[in-house]
Write an enzyme that holds these catalytic residues in place. Structure first.
Site, mmCIF file in Angstrom:
data_model
loop_
_atom_site.group_PDB
_atom_site.id
_atom_site.type_symbol
_atom_site.label_atom_id
_atom_site.label_comp_id
_atom_site.label_asym_id
_atom_site.label_seq_id
_atom_site.Cartn_x
_atom_site.Cartn_y
_atom_site.Cartn_z
ATOM 1 N N SER A 97 0.825 -1.211 0.000
ATOM 2 C CA SER A 97 0.000 0.000 0.000
ATOM 3 C C SER A 97 0.858 1.259 0.000
ATOM 4 O O SER A 97 1.959 1.279 0.562
ATOM 5 C CB SER A 97 -0.865 -0.028 1.263
ATOM 6 N N GLU A 99 0.310 3.555 1.837
ATOM 7 C CA GLU A 99 0.428 3.936 3.248
ATOM 8 C C GLU A 99 1.807 3.576 3.803
ATOM 9 O O GLU A 99 2.204 4.085 4.850
ATOM 10 C CB GLU A 99 -0.654 3.247 4.085
ATOM 11 N N TYR A 121 -1.633 0.200 10.476
ATOM 12 C CA TYR A 121 -1.937 -0.398 9.175
ATOM 13 C C TYR A 121 -0.705 -0.318 8.259
ATOM 14 O O TYR A 121 -0.293 -1.317 7.657
ATOM 15 C CB TYR A 121 -3.127 0.318 8.525
HETATM 16 O O1 F7E Z 1 -9.058 8.141 3.657
HETATM 17 C C1 F7E Z 1 -9.404 11.717 4.722
HETATM 18 C C2 F7E Z 1 -8.523 10.827 5.565
HETATM 19 O O2 F7E Z 1 -10.176 6.144 4.632
HETATM 20 C C3 F7E Z 1 -8.555 8.983 2.649
HETATM 21 C C4 F7E Z 1 -7.318 2.069 2.108
HETATM 22 O O3 F7E Z 1 -7.800 1.318 1.013
HETATM 23 O O4 F7E Z 1 -6.068 3.522 0.686
HETATM 24 C C5 F7E Z 1 -7.055 3.513 1.704
HETATM 25 O O5 F7E Z 1 -6.622 4.211 2.853
HETATM 26 C C6 F7E Z 1 -8.261 10.368 3.213
HETATM 27 C C7 F7E Z 1 -7.492 10.367 4.540
HETATM 28 O O6 F7E Z 1 -8.482 5.857 2.750
HETATM 29 C C8 F7E Z 1 -12.734 11.554 6.139
HETATM 30 O O7 F7E Z 1 -7.951 11.572 6.644
HETATM 31 C C9 F7E Z 1 -11.350 13.103 5.495
HETATM 32 O O8 F7E Z 1 -6.455 11.321 4.472
HETATM 33 O O9 F7E Z 1 -10.687 6.765 2.247
HETATM 34 P P1 F7E Z 1 -9.694 6.691 3.336
HETATM 35 P P2 F7E Z 1 -6.937 5.749 3.146
HETATM 36 O O10 F7E Z 1 -6.706 5.971 4.579
HETATM 37 O O11 F7E Z 1 -6.155 6.600 2.208
HETATM 38 C C10 F7E Z 1 -4.798 2.958 1.053
HETATM 39 C C11 F7E Z 1 -3.899 2.970 -0.159
HETATM 40 C C12 F7E Z 1 -4.916 1.630 1.693
HETATM 41 O O12 F7E Z 1 -4.033 0.781 1.574
HETATM 42 C C13 F7E Z 1 -6.050 1.444 2.653
HETATM 43 O O13 F7E Z 1 -6.303 0.075 2.898
HETATM 44 O O14 F7E Z 1 -9.497 11.016 3.481
HETATM 45 N N1 F7E Z 1 -10.748 11.904 5.269
HETATM 46 N N2 F7E Z 1 -12.561 12.915 6.041
HETATM 47 C C14 F7E Z 1 -11.582 10.933 5.648
HETATM 48 N N3 F7E Z 1 -11.449 9.578 5.600
HETATM 49 C C15 F7E Z 1 -12.492 8.826 6.048
HETATM 50 N N4 F7E Z 1 -12.405 7.491 5.982
HETATM 51 N N5 F7E Z 1 -13.648 9.418 6.544
HETATM 52 C C16 F7E Z 1 -13.825 10.776 6.618
HETATM 53 O O15 F7E Z 1 -14.848 11.272 7.071
#
Ligand code: F7E
Length: 304
Positions: A97, A99, A121
């Site tokens: 990832s 990440e 993670y």
């Molecule tokens: O967050 C911001 C949050 O939860 C994206 C997984 O598939 O991709 C994914 O991980 C961004 C972050 O995905 C909210 O702070 C703002 O900066 O959709 P996400 P993620 O963390 O990028 C990677 C490549 C993986 O490997 C993972 O398994 O959005 N954000 N407001 C928010 N995020 C969430 N979830 N909810 C909010 O309300």
């Protein structure tokens, strides 16, 4: 391979497999149980293994670091160890990832960029990456790592930000809610379409030699840009509906993630076909359609 609970409740748990389930044979096993994985490998004798299973919600990994690390690291180790014993010729894909880059050492990120994960993670994915590389080097397994940046689609879980936005917009239009509560709107991601990224995974296992590849679009957008584009498609004013909620901020955020997929493009002949705009349109349209809302959205924009 699915958990037994999914087989016991297929209508609720396997909904997203509906269109292909007739062509699949599902096996019950758990990432937390080495014997269960061992038995599936012995019965199936697979030629290719795509290991995507994980506790994959970064935000939750701050609430429960221990189970994220246990499941993700041990699960990967169990799969690799079983594969080495039973089907050492099986080709193996590990879902690494973006990440893993966390506090990014350079922009854009490539296969040689140093890892600096910022969550349990991310740490678990670095461990999985190293396990995979080590099984390749130590035991000659055809094991490849995909370093996948965010990949989305209408099948995305509702808690991830893209689907949260598109499903929230559909619910606002349907009169089911009046607001969309989000965290850090300035966070930026390199968002691609999952359909394209799965092609890259498959291509990795068709190569003569195993290797590691970044899979990304090379374009980055903020959460705020995603919201504005999604709202624009259906004519909603985001300023009327979006509420910033500290609950959705993370203790540590990753920095500017932009991937350079030049290696995948050169060696796998891969490139992303769906652009950001097409992805947002497709997700908004799907969520509106599921609530019976007729919205004149453009078709996904694909480049050939
Ligand atoms: O967050 C911001 C949050 O939860 C994206 C997984 O598939 O991709 C994914 O991980 C961004 C972050 O995905 C909210 O702070 C703002 O900066 O959709 P996400 P993620 O963390 O990028 C990677 C490549 C993986 O490997 C993972 O398994 O959005 N954000 N407001 C928010 N995020 C969430 N979830 N909810 C909010 O309300």
């Amino acid at each position: 391979m699915v958990r037994r609970v999914a087989l016991e409740d297929p209508s609720r748990r396997l909904g997203r497999l509906e269109s292909v389930v007739d062509r699949l044979r599902l096996h019950a096993a758990s990432l937390e149980s080495f014997p269960s994985i061992y038995q599936v490998f012995r019965a199936v004798q697979p030629d290719e293994c795509y290991h995507l299973a994980a506790q994959s919600f970064v935000s939750y990994s701050f609430d429960d670091e221990f189970s994220t690390l246990n499941t993700n690291i041990n699960g990967t180790h169990f799969v690799l160890a079983a594969l080495k014993d039973i089907v050492p010729k099986c080709r193996f894909y590990f879902a690494g990832s973006s990440e893993m880059f966390g506090r990014v050492a350079e922009i854009p990120q490539t296969e040689t960029t140093r890892f600096h994960p910022r969550s349990a993670y991310g740490i678990s994915k670095v461990a999985g990456f190293d396990l995979t590389r080590n099984y390749r080097e130590a035991y000659g397994i055809h094991a490849s790592n995909g370093i996948l940046f965010n990949h989305e689609s209408p099948r995305r879980g509702f808690e991830f930000v893209t689907r949260k936005i598109t499903s929230g917009i559909a619910r606002i239009l349907a009169g089911q809610t009046k607001e969309l509560r989000l965290g850090n709107l300035d966070a930026k991601r390199d968002w691609g379409h999952a359909r394209d990224y799965v092609e890259a995974m498959w291509a990795m296992l068709q190569q003569d030699e195993p290797d590691d590849y970044v899979v990304a679009t090379g374009r980055s957008h903020s959460v705020s840009e995603f919201v504005r584009m999604a709202c624009g498609i259906v004519g909603l004013d985001p300023d009327k509906y979006v509420v910033r909620d500290p609950e959705f901020y993370r203790p540590a955020e990753v920095q500017l993630l932009i991937g350079n997929s030049a290696k995948a493009q050169a060696q796998l002949g891969w490139r992303p076909k769906t652009q950001f705009e097409g992805l947002v349109c497709e997700m908004v349209a799907a969520d509106c359609e599921s609530l019976g809302i007729d919205v004149p959205v453009a078709k996904p924009i694909e480049v050939e």
